[in-house]
Design a protein around this motif. Structure first.
Motif, mmCIF file in Angstrom:
data_model
loop_
_atom_site.group_PDB
_atom_site.id
_atom_site.type_symbol
_atom_site.label_atom_id
_atom_site.label_comp_id
_atom_site.label_asym_id
_atom_site.label_seq_id
_atom_site.Cartn_x
_atom_site.Cartn_y
_atom_site.Cartn_z
ATOM 1 N N HIS A 36 76.900 -25.667 85.333
ATOM 2 C CA HIS A 36 76.603 -24.369 84.724
ATOM 3 C C HIS A 36 75.275 -23.810 85.207
ATOM 4 O O HIS A 36 74.599 -23.060 84.501
ATOM 5 C CB HIS A 36 76.635 -24.500 83.193
ATOM 6 C CG HIS A 36 77.999 -24.755 82.658
ATOM 7 N ND1 HIS A 36 78.880 -23.740 82.318
ATOM 8 C CD2 HIS A 36 78.664 -25.913 82.446
ATOM 9 C CE1 HIS A 36 80.017 -24.268 81.910
ATOM 10 N NE2 HIS A 36 79.925 -25.577 81.980
ATOM 11 N N ASN A 37 74.924 -24.192 86.442
ATOM 12 C CA ASN A 37 73.784 -23.605 87.153
ATOM 13 C C ASN A 37 72.419 -23.952 86.598
ATOM 14 O O ASN A 37 71.450 -23.251 86.892
ATOM 15 C CB ASN A 37 73.925 -22.070 87.227
ATOM 16 C CG ASN A 37 75.176 -21.663 87.967
ATOM 17 O OD1 ASN A 37 75.372 -22.042 89.112
ATOM 18 N ND2 ASN A 37 76.051 -20.926 87.305
ATOM 19 N N LEU A 38 72.327 -25.020 85.828
ATOM 20 C CA LEU A 38 71.004 -25.482 85.414
ATOM 21 C C LEU A 38 70.643 -26.672 86.302
ATOM 22 O O LEU A 38 71.186 -27.757 86.149
ATOM 23 C CB LEU A 38 70.998 -25.881 83.936
ATOM 24 C CG LEU A 38 69.628 -26.205 83.355
ATOM 25 C CD1 LEU A 38 68.700 -25.007 83.406
ATOM 26 C CD2 LEU A 38 69.751 -26.693 81.900
ATOM 27 N N THR A 39 69.729 -26.429 87.230
ATOM 28 C CA THR A 39 69.397 -27.458 88.212
ATOM 29 C C THR A 39 68.781 -28.698 87.571
ATOM 30 O O THR A 39 68.061 -28.606 86.573
ATOM 31 C CB THR A 39 68.440 -26.900 89.287
ATOM 32 O OG1 THR A 39 67.916 -27.973 90.066
ATOM 33 C CG2 THR A 39 67.282 -26.149 88.694
ATOM 34 N N ASP A 54 66.383 -30.161 88.652
ATOM 35 C CA ASP A 54 64.930 -30.070 88.772
ATOM 36 C C ASP A 54 64.294 -29.728 87.418
ATOM 37 O O ASP A 54 63.102 -29.949 87.212
ATOM 38 C CB ASP A 54 64.528 -28.971 89.773
ATOM 39 C CG ASP A 54 64.899 -29.324 91.194
ATOM 40 O OD1 ASP A 54 64.942 -28.405 92.039
ATOM 41 O OD2 ASP A 54 65.144 -30.518 91.481
ATOM 42 N N CYS A 55 65.083 -29.164 86.517
ATOM 43 C CA CYS A 55 64.550 -28.810 85.198
ATOM 44 C C CYS A 55 64.403 -30.072 84.346
ATOM 45 O O CYS A 55 64.969 -31.115 84.655
ATOM 46 C CB CYS A 55 65.498 -27.850 84.477
ATOM 47 S SG CYS A 55 65.508 -26.200 85.193
ATOM 48 N N CYS A 56 63.672 -29.927 83.278
ATOM 49 C CA CYS A 56 63.435 -31.026 82.336
ATOM 50 C C CYS A 56 64.769 -31.675 81.952
ATOM 51 O O CYS A 56 65.701 -30.996 81.534
ATOM 52 C CB CYS A 56 62.749 -30.458 81.099
ATOM 53 S SG CYS A 56 62.665 -31.591 79.713
ATOM 54 N N ALA A 112 66.377 -30.974 78.600
ATOM 55 C CA ALA A 112 67.128 -29.720 78.556
ATOM 56 C C ALA A 112 68.504 -29.887 79.200
ATOM 57 O O ALA A 112 69.523 -29.475 78.638
ATOM 58 C CB ALA A 112 66.350 -28.613 79.272
ATOM 59 N N ASN A 162 61.000 -21.958 77.773
ATOM 60 C CA ASN A 162 62.037 -21.489 78.702
ATOM 61 C C ASN A 162 63.403 -22.035 78.283
ATOM 62 O O ASN A 162 64.406 -21.316 78.293
ATOM 63 C CB ASN A 162 61.750 -21.963 80.138
ATOM 64 C CG ASN A 162 60.481 -21.392 80.718
ATOM 65 O OD1 ASN A 162 59.782 -22.049 81.493
ATOM 66 N ND2 ASN A 162 60.140 -20.178 80.359
ATOM 67 N N TRP A 163 63.454 -23.305 77.953
ATOM 68 C CA TRP A 163 64.713 -23.921 77.523
ATOM 69 C C TRP A 163 65.207 -23.218 76.252
ATOM 70 O O TRP A 163 66.373 -22.879 76.123
ATOM 71 C CB TRP A 163 64.493 -25.419 77.289
ATOM 72 C CG TRP A 163 65.664 -26.151 76.704
ATOM 73 C CD1 TRP A 163 66.964 -25.718 76.627
ATOM 74 C CD2 TRP A 163 65.634 -27.441 76.117
ATOM 75 N NE1 TRP A 163 67.734 -26.672 76.017
ATOM 76 C CE2 TRP A 163 66.957 -27.736 75.696
ATOM 77 C CE3 TRP A 163 64.629 -28.393 75.895
ATOM 78 C CZ2 TRP A 163 67.291 -28.934 75.055
ATOM 79 C CZ3 TRP A 163 64.969 -29.584 75.269
ATOM 80 C CH2 TRP A 163 66.282 -29.842 74.854
ATOM 81 N N SER A 194 64.762 -20.308 75.404
ATOM 82 C CA SER A 194 65.276 -18.978 75.741
ATOM 83 C C SER A 194 66.750 -19.043 76.105
ATOM 84 O O SER A 194 67.512 -18.132 75.780
ATOM 85 C CB SER A 194 64.487 -18.378 76.909
ATOM 86 O OG SER A 194 63.150 -18.144 76.529
ATOM 87 N N ILE A 195 67.174 -20.105 76.794
ATOM 88 C CA ILE A 195 68.596 -20.166 77.100
ATOM 89 C C ILE A 195 69.407 -20.585 75.870
ATOM 90 O O ILE A 195 70.560 -20.177 75.712
ATOM 91 C CB ILE A 195 68.947 -21.007 78.356
ATOM 92 C CG1 ILE A 195 68.619 -22.476 78.218
ATOM 93 C CG2 ILE A 195 68.272 -20.462 79.580
ATOM 94 C CD1 ILE A 195 69.105 -23.285 79.435
#
Lengths: 310, 382
Positions: free
Chosen positions: B78-81, B83-85, B88, B123-124, B126-127
């Motif tokens: 679902h396009n959450l890389t 590389d993110c925490c 999350a 940021n997390w 926010s989604i």
């Protein structure tokens, strides 16, 4: 005084600054935004830089001060509120006053804020004027003019901005940083014409002028910064996406290109939601992630492949 | 450990998880629900009878249940890389699949994020706001970047704004006496926890137990049972046998490995004794203040990860010195660059390991073994 500012959150009206837009540095902190990496490098290695001004708006910018702590150059960090309500504006206003005071203590007398505000108003007006008809010009030239402050000294149109034929693959650019011009050149080379953006140095500044009759320039500057098209680091995703989609609709955009740094968390999180909205709107998109090294070859391949499907 | 410690733990966990989908049997909470980040002033929510849940903590539970890989893959689809925490990515995958070791948390009515730990969490959130279409409140904690006077004013105004929003949501009015009581409960939980971790260096206690036990301080510190639990644990620990003198005292700098059965590399550290960890001190919040607002400001504005590097150095050095550690394993957590920089100025021998607190595939165990071996050689040759 030559201050290197990371991000357009650092207002130009307080003092003259140079916005960072690329440097090939020695430092390579793993799993860390390449842009911030190179910024730290330039502050450390470039003797022409007298100081660093950076925001606390994402994890990479948040800890820049930790890496620069032992450097004697001037350092200042501005906390960027997530909101743009009165509480946030008042807080940011006080910060800007403290920032100015710190600059005066270090560097002595500075240019009058009212004079700088007028100058920056002129700059932003010129940028906005060209942005309105950006599809007529080479976008790379337009970016180059912004980065080299050409808009401050007269009309760059005659000498710097070259007209181009009417474009067919109308493209919107979404970006996290002041992008290097070569990226825009590559995009245009493959027939994608950039008709709008929300880049910090361009689209995000549209229509943002300071009221020169104000009694409180600091507050007016704070309002201007916090009321721009928002950055994802301000956690207003819905507002950001809705505004961009409205603009894309007006511009009859055919495609969207994200240009961000690897390990840029605000844009990585934003992308997961933004992409979904673009898919729902039937707009194809490309996510270009820059790694801080020479990305040209990879960018060319990706853009070429993307342009072929538009 | 005596039965009563287990009973207290069970009681706290049962209360916390009762509305998770695995246990709720379709029943939804009568009270409003907030999802919060780890350093949110939850005393305010308690005083307004609002339930709150910590998605980060649940990610740790997911990893401990060996379910994280599927969820990480799902979030990437679902396009959450990655590389993110990874907290999350793990939870986003869990929410997409509507699955987890305890199901999924009850749907939020409001989301509250703070940046006194990092800037990634807002940021997390926010989604999450996009997913649930509910209000998002982000509280900025300036830390030590601005003068205390302006920081306190800013935080006070934001806390009052939060209270107004939560009063509207819950249709309750904040009772300052109850807020004061909740702050007192949190204070007691912190003081009791300090007694517990004090025994880590002197007694033969398992670091695993400590890493798991801090979860109550994170998620239920306002509940008086948490202080009671920790007091009981401290008492029992005081009666444990002393630590073996022939092991090398080591400080664990960084997150526990939530996916690991022991939460740390037990199999590679058998001749070391973990005598402390900075992670175990992060929730030792300082609630000092002449009134409730000042208490909340001091506790939440000056969290460890919100301090300047200078003060982090001081605090970390003091913590390490108090444990008597002669060396450290520093975890370079790919999901938390804010933590890693804390270890910049440690002046005892260290082994730096690249890990992720959730994703077990990040750690290169061969490289880790070599670095620990080198650390052992350095210490033993002294």
């Amino acid at each position: 005084m030559n201050l290197l500012a990371l991000s357009s959150f650092i207002p130009e009206q307080i003092c003259d600054i140079t916005y960072f837009n690329g440097y090939r540095g020695e430092r390579n902190i793993k799993h860390y935004c390449g842009y911030a990496n190179d910024y730290i490098s330039q502050v450390m290695e470039d003797d022409s830089i007298d100081g660093a001004v950076f925001p606390k708006s994402c994890d990479s910018s948040r800890i820049i001060g930790n890496y620069l702590e032992s450097y004697k150059k001037f350092k200042y960090q501005l906390i960027i509120p997530s909101s743009n309500d009165e509480i946030a504006v008042n807080f940011f206003t006080e910060q800007l006053k403290s920032y100015r005071k710190a600059l005066e203590e270090r560097f002595g007398v500075l240019e009058d804020i009212a004079t700088r505000a007028e100058l920056i108003n002129h700059l932003n007006t010129e940028i906005a004027r060209y942005y309105e008809s950006i599809s007529k010009y080479s976008y790379a030239d337009y970016l180059r003019a912004i980065h080299h402050k050409a808009f401050l000294s007269g009309d760059p149109g005659k000498n710097l901005l070259h007209e181009k034929p009417e474009i067919r693959k109308r493209t919107y650019l979404v970006g996290s940083t002041f992008i290097e011009e070569y990226v825009a050149e590559i995009i245009e080379t493959y027939g994608l014409g950039i008709v709008g953006d929300n880049l910090p140095e361009s689209g995000r500044k549209q229509g943002r002028l300071i009221d020169l009759e104000t009694e409180d320039f600091y507050k007016s500057i704070a309002i201007e910064v916090l009321n721009r098209k928002s950055s994802p680091s301000q956690s207003r995703f819905k507002e950001l996406i809705d505004r961009d989609l409205r603009e894309m609709d007006n511009l009859q955009v055919d495609a969207v290109i994200f240009v961000t740094q690897k390990y840029c968390e605000p844009y990585d999180f934003l992308y997961s939601v933004y992409k979904k909205k673009l898919d729902e709107a039937g707009i194809p998109s490309l996510n270009l992630k820059l790694t801080g090294m020479d990305d040209r070859k990879n960018i060319e391949l990706e853009v070429e492949a993307f342009a072929a499907i538009i | 450990m005596a039965q009563s410690v287990v009973k207290l733990q069970s009681s706290l966990m049962r209360e916390y998880y009762k509305y998770f989908s695995k246990y709720s049997r379709g029943k939804t909470p009568e009270n409003k629900v907030a999802w919060v980040t780890s350093f949110t002033p939850v005393e305010i929510l308690e005083a307004l009878d609002i339930l709150y849940y910590y998605p980060e903590s649940y990610a740790a539970v997911i990893a401990a249940s060996e379910m994280e890989q599927g969820f990480l893959e799902e979030s990437e689809k679902h396009n959450l890389t990655k590389d993110c925490c990874s907290y999350a990515c793990c939870i986003e995958g869990c929410l997409e699949l509507e699955d987890g070791p305890r199901g999924i948390p009850p749907r939020p009515d409001i989301l509250i994020a703070t940046n006194n730990q990092c800037n990634t969490l807002p940021n997390w959130w926010s989604i999450l706001a996009e997913r649930y279409n509910v209000p998002l409140v982000v509280i900025d904690y300036p830390g030590e970047t601005v003068s205390e006077k302006y920081a306190e004013k800013y935080v006070y105004e934001q806390h009052m704004n939060l209270i107004r929003k939560l009063e509207d949501l819950s249709e309750n009015t904040l009772n300052e006496k109850k807020l004061s009581e909740m702050i007192e409960n949190s204070k007691n939980s912190v003081e009791a926890w300090k007694k517990v971790i004090k025994y880590m260096s002197s007694k033969d206690v398992s670091p695993t137990m400590m890493f798991d036990a801090i979860s109550y301080l994170i998620t239920t510190r306002c509940n008086p049972l948490t202080a009671e639990l920790y007091e009981l644990m401290a008492q029992e620990l005081s009666e444990e046998k002393d630590a073996e003198a022939d092991k090398i005292p080591l400080f664990w700098t960084g997150y526990p490995l939530w996916y690991h059965e022991e939460r740390y590399l037990l199999e590679n550290l058998r001749d070391f004794k973990i005598v402390g960890s900075n992670y175990l001190t992060w929730w030792n919040l300082d609630y000092e203040g002449s009134d409730v607002m000042e208490s909340l400001f001091n506790a939440y504005n000056y969290t460890f990860l919100n301090l300047s590097q200078t003060n982090r150095n001081k605090r970390l050095k003091k913590t390490i010195d108090e444990t008597g550690a002669v060396c450290t394993v520093v975890l370079k957590n790919t999901s938390c660059k804010c933590d890693f920089v804390s270890a910049k100025n440690i002046d005892i021998p260290q082994a730096e390991l690249e890990i992720d607190m959730i994703d077990r595939n990040v750690l290169d165990i061969t490289e880790a073994e070599e670095k620990i071996e080198l650390l052992r050689d350095i210490i033993c040759s002294r």
